[in-house]
Write a protein that holds these residues in place. Structure first.
Motif, PDB file in Angstrom:
ATOM      1  N   UNK A  31      64.525  83.478  62.959  1.00  0.00           N
ATOM      2  CA  UNK A  31      65.908  83.085  62.655  1.00  0.00           C
ATOM      3  C   UNK A  31      66.004  81.566  62.692  1.00  0.00           C
ATOM      4  N   UNK A  32      66.583  80.982  61.626  1.00  0.00           N
ATOM      5  CA  UNK A  32      66.845  79.542  61.602  1.00  0.00           C
ATOM      6  C   UNK A  32      68.353  79.323  61.587  1.00  0.00           C
ATOM      7  N   UNK A  33      68.819  78.463  62.501  1.00  0.00           N
ATOM      8  CA  UNK A  33      70.253  78.184  62.559  1.00  0.00           C
ATOM      9  C   UNK A  33      70.658  77.013  61.658  1.00  0.00           C
ATOM     10  N   UNK A  34      69.700  76.529  60.878  1.00  0.00           N
ATOM     11  CA  UNK A  34      70.007  75.476  59.908  1.00  0.00           C
ATOM     12  C   UNK A  34      69.360  75.806  58.572  1.00  0.00           C
ATOM     13  N   UNK A  35      69.975  75.306  57.517  1.00  0.00           N
ATOM     14  CA  UNK A  35      69.365  75.472  56.200  1.00  0.00           C
ATOM     15  C   UNK A  35      68.909  74.129  55.629  1.00  0.00           C
ATOM     16  N   UNK A  36      68.871  73.106  56.499  1.00  0.00           N
ATOM     17  CA  UNK A  36      68.469  71.772  56.066  1.00  0.00           C
ATOM     18  C   UNK A  36      66.962  71.580  56.250  1.00  0.00           C
ATOM     19  N   UNK A  37      66.216  72.288  55.448  1.00  0.00           N
ATOM     20  CA  UNK A  37      64.747  72.172  55.505  1.00  0.00           C
ATOM     21  C   UNK A  37      64.190  72.649  54.166  1.00  0.00           C
ATOM     22  N   UNK A  38      62.970  72.243  53.915  1.00  0.00           N
ATOM     23  CA  UNK A  38      62.287  72.690  52.693  1.00  0.00           C
ATOM     24  C   UNK A  38      61.410  73.902  52.956  1.00  0.00           C
ATOM     25  N   UNK A  39      60.747  73.911  54.116  1.00  0.00           N
ATOM     26  CA  UNK A  39      59.807  74.989  54.396  1.00  0.00           C
ATOM     27  C   UNK A  39      59.577  75.128  55.892  1.00  0.00           C
ATOM     28  N   UNK A  40      59.453  76.371  56.336  1.00  0.00           N
ATOM     29  CA  UNK A  40      59.065  76.649  57.723  1.00  0.00           C
ATOM     30  C   UNK A  40      57.569  76.920  57.734  1.00  0.00           C
ATOM     31  N   UNK A  41      56.843  76.246  58.620  1.00  0.00           N
ATOM     32  CA  UNK A  41      55.391  76.384  58.679  1.00  0.00           C
ATOM     33  C   UNK A  41      54.947  76.938  60.023  1.00  0.00           C
ATOM     34  N   UNK A  42      53.652  77.337  60.089  1.00  0.00           N
ATOM     35  CA  UNK A  42      53.109  77.931  61.310  1.00  0.00           C
ATOM     36  C   UNK A  42      51.798  77.267  61.690  1.00  0.00           C
ATOM     37  N   UNK A  43      51.567  77.179  62.991  1.00  0.00           N
ATOM     38  CA  UNK A  43      50.264  76.848  63.557  1.00  0.00           C
ATOM     39  C   UNK A  43      49.812  78.007  64.437  1.00  0.00           C
ATOM     40  N   UNK A  44      48.511  78.280  64.439  1.00  0.00           N
ATOM     41  CA  UNK A  44      47.968  79.383  65.230  1.00  0.00           C
ATOM     42  C   UNK A  44      46.903  78.844  66.173  1.00  0.00           C
ATOM     43  N   UNK A  45      46.896  79.352  67.398  1.00  0.00           N
ATOM     44  CA  UNK A  45      45.894  78.903  68.376  1.00  0.00           C
ATOM     45  C   UNK A  45      45.646  79.983  69.417  1.00  0.00           C
ATOM     46  N   UNK A  46      44.482  79.896  70.046  1.00  0.00           N
ATOM     47  CA  UNK A  46      44.117  80.743  71.199  1.00  0.00           C
ATOM     48  C   UNK A  46      43.996  82.231  70.879  1.00  0.00           C
ATOM     49  N   UNK A  47      43.663  82.574  69.632  1.00  0.00           N
ATOM     50  CA  UNK A  47      43.422  83.990  69.343  1.00  0.00           C
ATOM     51  C   UNK A  47      42.006  84.347  69.759  1.00  0.00           C
ATOM     52  N   UNK A  48      41.777  85.635  70.021  1.00  0.00           N
ATOM     53  CA  UNK A  48      40.458  86.074  70.480  1.00  0.00           C
ATOM     54  C   UNK A  48      40.165  87.462  69.929  1.00  0.00           C
TER      55      UNK A  48
END
Length: 336
Positions: A31-48
């Motif tokens: 959920x984003x409470x703002x629409x003032x952005x171009x894109x939502x991105x992700x980083x992933x870490x510590x998977x096993x």
């Protein structure tokens, strides 16, 4: 400028358990409470114990929420989901806090299959077509096309076979397709193997009856079993027609029927014609199937002459001195 928290992330769907070797989805609700952005991105870490299959999510929008799905392959008996950081790239006009969803440990089970297990774990796995031909004096070769859903289809492997390998493959998270060959002893009447069905939560068996084609032709576009006596039936029909016409000519002295006799005689000659000998260049690869990136089982050490058995697009089927059947690219035929 002080950063502002505008992203809220939670797990929407988590599997209660997974099987080692399974491809499975993880869906998060964002959920984003703002629409003032171009894109939502992700980083992933510590998977096993997991292999990530898509870094860009499959997204479904529903009202204010994004439902983002990521797929993983469980390649270990112990697995932990990655920590997932969702963020909006800052710009001069705004600066938003990133949100981190902590990874969870997964309940992974390891199968204990029988000896005929194919290493296939899938939501669905089924044969599209298959064909068996003679490989040499001791073995037959089975070529089959199979389709699967949610499956690491490249992991397929059989025990207690003479040779095996992938001839072509289309890998996808949802739908995969493979052309595979197995060389087995001529004593084998039915090739049997099992795979694990994720929907039914059980091992299912696949049976391929060994029906050997006399023509020894195996191609990816002609794999369905055929009647072994088809060519023989054609020859018998042609001989019968020729005999009837010959009787009519002798009995009624209608020599006009001699013209009609040309056609069955020509067809009989075609079916009975001896194979043509071909000159194969030194260093030529002999392929198991007529596929450019297919399995090479022999390379000529000198210029040789082989018996031609047939043709496929870009390939000539040849009979080796060992009585094995192989395929040579047209470019490797000697040019006079």
């Amino acid at each position: 400028m002080q950063s502002e928290k505008v992203l809220y992330v939670n797990y929407e769907d988590l599997p209660k358990r997974i099987v080692k070797g399974e491809i499975f989805p993880i869906t998060i609700r964002l959920l984003s409470t703002t629409d003032k952005y171009e894109q939502i991105k992700y980083n992933f870490s510590n998977q096993d114990g997991l292999k990530s299959l898509n870094s860009i999510p499959y997204r479904v929008e529903n009202g204010k929420y994004f439902y983002d799905t990521f797929y993983y392959l469980a390649n270990s008996s112990w697995a932990r989901l990655p920590d997932i950081e969702a963020y909006i790239e800052p710009n001069p006009n705004n600066k938003y806090e990133s949100t981190v969803l902590k990874g969870k440990k997964l309940n992974v089970i390891t199968l204990n299959p029988k000896n005929n297990f194919s290493n296939i774990i899938a939501e669905h796995f089924g044969l599209v077509e298959y064909k068996t031909t003679s490989f040499d004096n001791l073995h037959n070769i089975i070529v089959f096309v199979a389709e699967a859903k949610r499956c690491d289809i490249a992991n397929i492997e059989f025990k207690n076979v003479y040779k095996q390998g992938i001839e072509s493959i289309i890998e996808s998270i949802e739908d995969s397709k493979i052309t595979y060959f197995v060389v087995v002893d001529k004593k084998v009447e039915t090739f049997k193997f099992s795979y694990f069905n994720l929907e039914q939560n059980r091992f299912n068996n696949i049976h391929i009856p060994i029906i050997v084609d006399d023509d020894k032709v195996t191609t990816q576009t002609d794999l369905k079993p055929k009647d072994q006596s088809k060519e023989r039936i054609k020859l018998i029909i042609a001989l019968s027609v020729a005999l009837v016409l010959l009787i009519l000519i002798v009995w009624r002295k209608k020599y006009i029927y001699s013209i009609l006799l040309i056609f069955p005689v020509a067809y009989i000659t075609f079916l009975s014609a001896p194979s043509k000998n071909l000159c194969i260049e030194e260093g030529s690869n002999i392929y198991l199937l007529p596929v450019s990136n297919g399995t090479i089982f022999e390379t000529t050490s000198e210029t040789i002459y082989l018996q031609q058995e047939g043709k496929a697009k870009g390939f000539v089927k040849v009979k080796l001195k060992s009585n094995k059947i192989g395929w040579v690219k047209n470019e490797n035929i000697c040019k006079y």
